[in-house]
Scaffold this motif. Sequence first.
Motif, PDB file in Angstrom:
ATOM      1  N   LYS A 180       0.797  -1.228   0.000  1.00  0.00           N
ATOM      2  CA  LYS A 180       0.000   0.000   0.000  1.00  0.00           C
ATOM      3  C   LYS A 180       0.826   1.274   0.000  1.00  0.00           C
ATOM      4  O   LYS A 180       0.323   2.347  -0.342  1.00  0.00           O
ATOM      5  CB  LYS A 180      -0.925   0.014   1.223  1.00  0.00           C
ATOM      6  N   GLY A 181       2.097   1.163   0.415  1.00  0.00           N
ATOM      7  CA  GLY A 181       2.898   2.368   0.579  1.00  0.00           C
ATOM      8  C   GLY A 181       2.564   3.051   1.897  1.00  0.00           C
ATOM      9  O   GLY A 181       1.661   2.626   2.624  1.00  0.00           O
ATOM     10  N   ARG A 182       3.280   4.114   2.202  1.00  0.00           N
ATOM     11  CA  ARG A 182       3.046   4.877   3.427  1.00  0.00           C
ATOM     12  C   ARG A 182       3.182   6.361   3.141  1.00  0.00           C
ATOM     13  O   ARG A 182       4.002   6.774   2.327  1.00  0.00           O
ATOM     14  CB  ARG A 182       4.070   4.509   4.507  1.00  0.00           C
ATOM     15  N   THR A 183       2.374   7.158   3.829  1.00  0.00           N
ATOM     16  CA  THR A 183       2.522   8.608   3.771  1.00  0.00           C
ATOM     17  C   THR A 183       2.585   9.122   5.202  1.00  0.00           C
ATOM     18  O   THR A 183       1.593   9.085   5.936  1.00  0.00           O
ATOM     19  CB  THR A 183       1.351   9.284   3.037  1.00  0.00           C
ATOM     20  N   GLY A 184       3.769   9.554   5.605  1.00  0.00           N
ATOM     21  CA  GLY A 184       3.953  10.082   6.948  1.00  0.00           C
ATOM     22  C   GLY A 184       3.857  11.595   6.937  1.00  0.00           C
ATOM     23  O   GLY A 184       4.534  12.259   6.154  1.00  0.00           O
ATOM     24  N   VAL A 185       2.992  12.122   7.794  1.00  0.00           N
ATOM     25  CA  VAL A 185       2.777  13.572   7.823  1.00  0.00           C
ATOM     26  C   VAL A 185       3.017  14.093   9.239  1.00  0.00           C
ATOM     27  O   VAL A 185       2.377  13.644  10.201  1.00  0.00           O
ATOM     28  CB  VAL A 185       1.354  13.939   7.384  1.00  0.00           C
ATOM     29  N   MET A 186       3.934  15.010   9.361  1.00  0.00           N
ATOM     30  CA  MET A 186       4.164  15.745  10.608  1.00  0.00           C
ATOM     31  C   MET A 186       3.724  17.177  10.335  1.00  0.00           C
ATOM     32  O   MET A 186       4.366  17.904   9.568  1.00  0.00           O
ATOM     33  CB  MET A 186       5.642  15.696  10.982  1.00  0.00           C
ATOM     34  N   PRO A 187       2.580  17.618  10.881  1.00  0.00           N
ATOM     35  CA  PRO A 187       2.100  18.974  10.584  1.00  0.00           C
ATOM     36  C   PRO A 187       2.959  20.024  11.272  1.00  0.00           C
ATOM     37  O   PRO A 187       3.601  19.739  12.299  1.00  0.00           O
ATOM     38  CB  PRO A 187       0.679  18.954  11.162  1.00  0.00           C
TER      39      PRO A 187
END
Length: 304
Positions: A180-187
């Motif tokens: 699926k992949g990954r999307t890491g978000v640090m706002p």
Amino acid sequence: MSDFDHAFWSIFVSGVTLVSIVACLLLLWVTSRKKVPARPDNTTGHVWDGDLTEMNNPLPMWWVWLFIGTVVFSLLYLVAYPGLGSYSGELKWSSESEYRGEMAKAERELAPLYSQFTSRKPEELAGDANAMAIGERLFMNNCAQCHGSDARGSKSFPNLTDHDWLYGGSTEKIAETLHKGRTGVMPPMAAAVGSADDVKNVAHYVLSLSGSPHDSLRAQLGRSKYAACAACHGATGKGNEALGAPNLTDDVWLHGWGEQAIVNIINQGKTNEMPGQHGKLTDAQIHVLTGYVWGLSNKAPAKP
């Protein structure tokens, strides 16, 4: 770029193509009818290099018919294949369908090679030299561009040879990541933390969590402000694999170490993406690649 999706460009390309073909025929017709007055010796009077004389002879008929043949061929080609804007051609050929056909053929040919591994657990494959040789090739072709040929990663690209996993290091989690992949978000968190000085204090508190060199006074002041970060990284800074939030208590710094690096991430945030490989790789290939990646940081069980 969206301007080039407008229907006008399809009509424009078609028009330029057809006008060019017609212009070629018109050029041939004009040159065949134009008569250049010849001298008694059948030359045009043009001489180069002292003795190269231009003769006034008509075009050979074989050349004329060859020219006409190329024009006819181009028209037939445009009927059969895409070439007139959005017109797909009578044969409905496309580079995408050609690619998909070649990929399907390759998958059929490779299926027997991977079939010997599909019934075995990834942990077992990590101890199989043949499976790991294939897994290494898959890794080099699809993963090494970001994680490096030695899988040790670099700034913003995780090291796969240690035991620090953002989303978990089990074979199930690795397979899920590959699929699926990954999307890491640090706002950006500066507004939640407080002033610029508060941000620096939090940066030193984060450094203190891993025992890294820090200003103890600033770290003490930043402890309470860290509450804005605890929702993801946890009250003790151990991170959260469900969110992909890094563990701040170890000595692994994915996006850079030090006060300024941490301040920048708090102020600006960070987004990291790992593209999913499903559709690019088959399930059997991902299964072997899972075993290879897991084996980079784990000792494979002895092969029976």
